[in-house]
Structure formats: structure tokens, C-alpha cells
Design a protein around this motif. Structure first.
Motif, mmCIF file in Angstrom:
data_model
loop_
_atom_site.group_PDB
_atom_site.id
_atom_site.type_symbol
_atom_site.label_atom_id
_atom_site.label_comp_id
_atom_site.label_asym_id
_atom_site.label_seq_id
_atom_site.Cartn_x
_atom_site.Cartn_y
_atom_site.Cartn_z
ATOM 1 N N LYS A 146 -15.210 -30.119 -51.907
ATOM 2 C CA LYS A 146 -15.001 -30.455 -53.316
ATOM 3 C C LYS A 146 -13.624 -31.089 -53.526
ATOM 4 O O LYS A 146 -12.702 -30.894 -52.719
ATOM 5 N N THR A 147 -13.499 -31.810 -54.624
ATOM 6 C CA THR A 147 -12.205 -32.375 -55.003
ATOM 7 C C THR A 147 -11.549 -31.444 -56.007
ATOM 8 O O THR A 147 -12.120 -31.177 -57.079
ATOM 9 N N LEU A 148 -10.401 -30.919 -55.640
ATOM 10 C CA LEU A 148 -9.670 -29.984 -56.489
ATOM 11 C C LEU A 148 -8.403 -30.651 -56.983
ATOM 12 O O LEU A 148 -7.604 -31.146 -56.190
ATOM 13 N N VAL A 149 -8.221 -30.676 -58.289
ATOM 14 C CA VAL A 149 -7.054 -31.306 -58.911
ATOM 15 C C VAL A 149 -6.058 -30.222 -59.304
ATOM 16 O O VAL A 149 -6.389 -29.298 -60.052
ATOM 17 N N PRO A 197 -2.036 -40.104 -61.987
ATOM 18 C CA PRO A 197 -2.019 -39.543 -63.340
ATOM 19 C C PRO A 197 -3.293 -38.751 -63.625
ATOM 20 O O PRO A 197 -4.353 -39.025 -63.042
ATOM 21 N N MET A 198 -3.212 -37.805 -64.526
ATOM 22 C CA MET A 198 -4.355 -36.956 -64.834
ATOM 23 C C MET A 198 -5.556 -37.758 -65.329
ATOM 24 O O MET A 198 -6.701 -37.433 -65.009
ATOM 25 N N LEU A 199 -5.321 -38.818 -66.097
ATOM 26 C CA LEU A 199 -6.438 -39.596 -66.618
ATOM 27 C C LEU A 199 -7.260 -40.209 -65.487
ATOM 28 O O LEU A 199 -8.485 -40.343 -65.603
ATOM 29 N N GLU A 200 -6.614 -40.549 -64.380
ATOM 30 C CA GLU A 200 -7.320 -41.077 -63.222
ATOM 31 C C GLU A 200 -7.958 -39.936 -62.426
ATOM 32 O O GLU A 200 -9.120 -40.005 -62.023
ATOM 33 N N ALA A 201 -7.196 -38.861 -62.217
ATOM 34 C CA ALA A 201 -7.703 -37.716 -61.450
ATOM 35 C C ALA A 201 -8.906 -37.073 -62.130
ATOM 36 O O ALA A 201 -9.797 -36.529 -61.463
ATOM 37 N N ALA A 202 -8.945 -37.147 -63.466
ATOM 38 C CA ALA A 202 -10.030 -36.526 -64.223
ATOM 39 C C ALA A 202 -11.397 -37.084 -63.838
ATOM 40 O O ALA A 202 -12.413 -36.402 -63.972
ATOM 41 N N LYS A 203 -11.418 -38.313 -63.339
ATOM 42 C CA LYS A 203 -12.684 -38.948 -62.956
ATOM 43 C C LYS A 203 -13.240 -38.374 -61.653
ATOM 44 O O LYS A 203 -14.440 -38.454 -61.396
ATOM 45 N N TYR A 204 -12.361 -37.824 -60.815
ATOM 46 C CA TYR A 204 -12.758 -37.403 -59.479
ATOM 47 C C TYR A 204 -12.915 -35.898 -59.306
ATOM 48 O O TYR A 204 -13.643 -35.438 -58.433
ATOM 49 N N GLY A 205 -12.225 -35.118 -60.105
ATOM 50 C CA GLY A 205 -12.153 -33.685 -59.863
ATOM 51 C C GLY A 205 -13.452 -32.928 -60.074
ATOM 52 O O GLY A 205 -14.209 -33.213 -61.002
ATOM 53 N N ASP A 206 -13.692 -31.966 -59.200
ATOM 54 C CA ASP A 206 -14.767 -30.989 -59.383
ATOM 55 C C ASP A 206 -14.211 -29.698 -59.968
ATOM 56 O O ASP A 206 -14.867 -29.020 -60.759
ATOM 57 N N ILE A 207 -12.997 -29.352 -59.542
ATOM 58 C CA ILE A 207 -12.312 -28.148 -60.005
ATOM 59 C C ILE A 207 -10.884 -28.543 -60.386
ATOM 60 O O ILE A 207 -10.219 -29.290 -59.662
ATOM 61 N N PHE A 208 -10.420 -28.049 -61.536
ATOM 62 C CA PHE A 208 -9.070 -28.351 -62.012
ATOM 63 C C PHE A 208 -8.291 -27.047 -62.160
ATOM 64 O O PHE A 208 -8.807 -26.063 -62.690
ATOM 65 N N MET A 251 -11.175 -35.056 -70.728
ATOM 66 C CA MET A 251 -12.519 -34.468 -70.750
ATOM 67 C C MET A 251 -13.596 -35.539 -70.877
ATOM 68 O O MET A 251 -14.704 -35.385 -70.358
ATOM 69 N N ALA A 252 -13.254 -36.632 -71.563
ATOM 70 C CA ALA A 252 -14.230 -37.696 -71.811
ATOM 71 C C ALA A 252 -14.687 -38.393 -70.538
ATOM 72 O O ALA A 252 -15.779 -38.975 -70.507
ATOM 73 N N VAL A 253 -13.877 -38.326 -69.484
ATOM 74 C CA VAL A 253 -14.228 -39.050 -68.249
ATOM 75 C C VAL A 253 -14.570 -38.111 -67.093
ATOM 76 O O VAL A 253 -14.811 -38.561 -65.971
ATOM 77 N N MET A 254 -14.622 -36.812 -67.368
ATOM 78 C CA MET A 254 -14.914 -35.850 -66.299
ATOM 79 C C MET A 254 -16.381 -35.850 -65.915
ATOM 80 O O MET A 254 -17.260 -36.197 -66.701
ATOM 81 N N LYS A 255 -16.635 -35.404 -64.689
ATOM 82 C CA LYS A 255 -17.992 -35.309 -64.174
ATOM 83 C C LYS A 255 -18.725 -34.115 -64.801
ATOM 84 O O LYS A 255 -18.103 -33.166 -65.293
ATOM 85 N N ASP A 256 -20.034 -34.174 -64.743
ATOM 86 C CA ASP A 256 -20.853 -33.063 -65.203
ATOM 87 C C ASP A 256 -20.628 -31.842 -64.312
ATOM 88 O O ASP A 256 -20.591 -31.949 -63.092
ATOM 89 N N GLY A 257 -20.443 -30.681 -64.940
ATOM 90 C CA GLY A 257 -20.350 -29.435 -64.192
ATOM 91 C C GLY A 257 -18.969 -29.070 -63.686
ATOM 92 O O GLY A 257 -18.829 -28.128 -62.903
ATOM 93 N N VAL A 258 -17.934 -29.787 -64.130
ATOM 94 C CA VAL A 258 -16.584 -29.482 -63.628
ATOM 95 C C VAL A 258 -16.159 -28.077 -64.052
ATOM 96 O O VAL A 258 -16.639 -27.530 -65.043
ATOM 97 N N VAL A 259 -15.250 -27.533 -63.263
ATOM 98 C CA VAL A 259 -14.677 -26.214 -63.538
ATOM 99 C C VAL A 259 -13.222 -26.413 -63.940
ATOM 100 O O VAL A 259 -12.435 -27.024 -63.216
ATOM 101 N N LEU A 260 -12.854 -25.905 -65.112
ATOM 102 C CA LEU A 260 -11.492 -26.014 -65.631
ATOM 103 C C LEU A 260 -10.841 -24.633 -65.597
ATOM 104 O O LEU A 260 -11.415 -23.652 -66.067
#
Length: 414
Positions: free
Chosen positions: A207-210, A254-265, A280-289
Motif C-alpha cells: 500500500k501507499t502510506l502518506v 505536496p499533500m495535494l499531489e500525495a492525496a491522489k496516491y495514498g491508501d493510508i494517511f 479529500m476531493a482527489v482521494m481514492k475510494d476506501g482511503v484510511v485517514l
């Protein structure tokens, strides 16, 4: 003073938890034995406002064993363990804390604790200090000083000091080398991921963790996530920490770019609005915050609620799901509070043994230097750092070399 807890009948389960941690806290055991005989805090009133679980309970018991009249409150409604609170009351310590208490109840507990008229305090996050500087300034003349456990609390103290409003000496235990190197890096690094894994039952591998923030806590989270097979992205506001993360082998953006890739933040900044509606507008479905930065302001919950087109629901204990207009689901752990405590048991026992030994010695230092310290923020003296580290090494069956007289002379000549 009568305690305010959930249920005294829970005490036996709490005693079992405390008994377990005592087996792995050799430093507090040493302090308990030594100063229990000397009674160095006899006659002193202490308030300990901290995450109320087994390890902190044993710190409170160690202070009481050294003669102090100890009153305990929780520093986070979701980290209080009701069985541990009951066990403390059963051991003769006054406690004002319940799991899941409201903000109003939380403030009431702080006010009740302050009725003891403390000589010394241990704070975690700065809420107790804030109340002393506000509605209970009448207690300041009696107060010798206190210590602060967290980065967030130290930030608040620095702001008070800079404004010239700090009314009593405070020791930033959080800024002690042995604290941030071990507690923040190894403690937060492990316990945050423990909380995420325990709550979600998901694998980190692949997974991609931010990680937002590359201070000592962020370094610990990133290091351990990488070791468990995650692809780690770091976000930062400091170019120096950013390049350090790059040199440590992580992607930085930057977070706005990382938000597109992360599975877990995981946010570990100590600041607010680290993750907002634009992310949040660009995050993937099912992300964990999740958040490991003390207060529940790093992930903007108001934005989550505003974006959700359905009533948020608890899909699993400590996981609240928010549904976006396009059907995506964003999952928030532990109400955005400290994930390692709201969703876990906090830092590993062995790590907190170091931190709480320093808290104990900070109380001892303040008491021994009563009347000689200025109204400012201090760092724990270096010799106490070294003393704690040496004792911990000894307890772990390890040791270090000692310079010879000739080596000392050589270094001093340089």
C-alpha cells in the motif's frame, strides 16, 4: 476528594494491565524502590494530566510511592481506559476521567483536579496549563512548576513564553534528547501503525502510506511503514526536512499531489488543517485517514462531514465512513484523535519507561530547585538525560565504554 470514574468494579482488569507493564519498566521500578524509601515528595500535591492507560498509571503510582498526593485526569477522552482508572482509585489515587467523556465533562475533570491546589503538575497537550493561566490563576502562587509531555503542549508553552505570559517554570520533557529520539521516533513510529492495523486489520505491504510531517514522529512512522512493505510518501513544509526524507529513500511531494496516491494517511505535524476538502476531493475510494499529532484538528472533520452526502456511519469499531457525492468512501480512524491511543494501547512499554523516568526526574528537579527557577520554559538538564540512558542500558544488559584520563585530556586539548 471523591473520584469521578466509570465503574470501580472494573478495577481488577486494570490491576492486571498495570501488573503487566511493571514487568517491563525497570527504570520506574528502580525509582519506585529508591524514592519510595526516601519519600522525596512527601506532603506535595501533584496533578498528572496524561493519557490514562496502564503505563501512565504506573507513573502515577510511582509518584505516590515517593510520598506525593497524586490526582490524575485524562488528557484525551478516547485514550482513557476505564478499568485502569478504576485500578488507580482502588490503589488510593484520586482520578477524574472517563472514556468518551464530552468536552464539558473533560473541562469539569480538570477543574475538579485543580481543587487539590497543586504544587507540581505533569501536563500532556497544555490544557491543564491553559486553565491555570485562565480561570484558575489564583492557584499559581502555590505552584512550584510543571513538565510537558508533548510537542503540541510545548508549542503552546513557547507561545505563552514569547508573549511574556508564562507564569511559572515548566520543563519541556518532550524536548529532551532521550524523549524525542525514543518516545517520538520509536514510540509513535510503532504505536501509530499498531493502532491502524488493529483497527482496520489491513496489510501495509504494497500500500501507499502518506506521512504528513517529517519530525521525529514522522520519521518513526515512515521508517516502520517502509519496513513493513509500504510505499511511503512524505509531505512537509520545511525544505530541510523534505530533503532529509528524500535522502532517507522516500518520495516527497505536496499533500495535494500525495492525496491522489495514498491508501493510508497519517498526520503527525501538530498543526491544523493538514488534510482538508481540497485533498479529500482527489482521494481514492476506501482511503484510511488517521492522525498521530495530538489534537483532532489535523484531518478537518468539518470538511469531511460537509462533503458526505450520507450520514456518516461506524462501519467497524473506531472507523467512521464518509460517503462522497461520486460514491467514494473515506474512512476516519478514532474520530481523528491520536490513532495510537484512540485505537490502541499507546507507545510500547519499554519506550515509555524512558519517558516516564524523565518525567519523574523532572518533578524531582523542580522540587529540589524550588524558588530558584525563572518563569520560563526549560529543557531537562543533560545530565538527567544521560543518567536515564545509562540506567536503561544497564537494565537491558548493555553498556558503553568510558574514556580514559588520557583520552579526556586529548579531547579537551582539541
Amino acid at each position: 476528594m471523591e473520584s469521578m470514574i466509570k465503574d470501580i468494579k472494573l478495577a481488577e482488569a486494570g490491576r492486571q494491565k498495570i501488573a503487566w507493564v511493571k514487568e517491563y519498566m525497570p527504570l520506574l521500578n528502580m525509582l519506585n524502590e529508591k524514592y519510595g524509601k526516601e519519600q522525596i515528595f512527601k506532603g506535595l500535591n501533584m496533578i498528572v494530566t496524561i493519557h490514562l492507560e496502564a503505563k501512565t498509571a504506573y507513573l502515577a503510582q510511582t509518584l505516590k510511592a515517593a510520598g506525593a498526593n497524586v490526582v490524575v485526569t485524562g488528557s484525551n477522552p478516547l485514550s482513557t481506559q476505564d478499568d485502569v482508572a478504576a485500578a488507580l482509585v482502588d490503589s488510593g489515587i484520586t482520578v477524574y476521567a472517563t472514556h468518551g467523556c464530552t468536552g464539558e465533562e473533560y473541562d469539569t475533570y480538570l477543574r475538579k483536579a485543580l481543587e487539590v491546589k497543586p504544587d507540581l503538575i505533569i501536563d500532556d497537550g497544555g490544557d491543564l496549563v491553559n486553565m491555570l493561566h485562565g480561570e484558575r490563576r489564583d492557584l499559581i502562587p502555590n505552584l512550584i512548576g510543571g513538565s510537558e509531555e508533548t510537542t503540541t503542549g510545548v508549542h503552546r508553552l513557547k507561545a505563552l513564553e514569547k508573549a511574556g505570559h508564562l507564569a511559572f517554570p515548566m520543563i519541556a520533557v518532550n524536548d529532551a534528547y532521550c524523549k524525542y529520539l525514543f518516545d517520538n521516533r520509536y514510540g509513535t513510529g510503532q504505536s501509530s501503525l499498531d493502532g491502524i492495523i488493529r483497527t482496520t486489520n489491513l496489510s501495509l505491504a504494497g500500500k501507499t502510506l502518506v506521512v504528513a510531517g517529517y519530525g521525529w514522529c514522522g520519521k518513526g512512522v515512515a521508517m516502520r511503514a517502509k519496513g513493513m512493505g509500504a510505499n511511503v510518501i512524505v509531505t512537509e513544509i520545511d525544505p530541510i526536512k523534505g530533503i532529509e526524507a528524500v535522502f532517507d529513500g522516500f518520495r516527497v511531494m505536496p499533500m495535494l499531489e500525495a492525496a491522489k496516491y495514498g491508501d493510508i494517511f497519517v498526520t503527525v505535524t501538530g498543526c491544523k488543517d493538514v488534510i482538508t476538502k481540497e485533498h479529500m476531493a482527489v482521494m481514492k475510494d476506501g482511503v484510511v485517514l488517521s492522525n498521530a499529532g495530538h489534537f483532532d484538528v489535523e484531518v478537518n472533520k468539518h470538511d469531511l462531514e460537509a462533503l458526505s452526502v450520507k450520514e456518516p456511519y461506524e462501519v467497524r469499531k473506531n472507523i467512521m465512513t464518509y460517503t462522497m457525492a461520486d460514491g467514494r468512501k473515506l474512512n476516519l480512524l478514532g474520530e481523528g484523535r491520536l490513532v495510537n491511543l484512540a485505537c490502541g494501547d499507546g507507545h510500547p512499554i519499554e519506550v515509555m519507561d524512558l519517558s516516564f523516568a524523565m518525567q519523574f526526574l523532572a518533578m524531582k528537579y523542580l522540587w529540589e530547585h524550588k524558588g530558584t527557577m525563572e518563569k520560563k520554559l526549560y529543557v531537562l538538564p543533560e545530565e538527567l538525560n544521560t543518567e536515564v540512558a545509562a540506567l536503561k542500558l544497564k537494565a537491558m544488559g548493555a553498556g558503553v565504554d568510558t574514556l580514559t584520563a588520557e583520552q579526556k585530556a586529548y579531547l579537551e586539548a582539541e
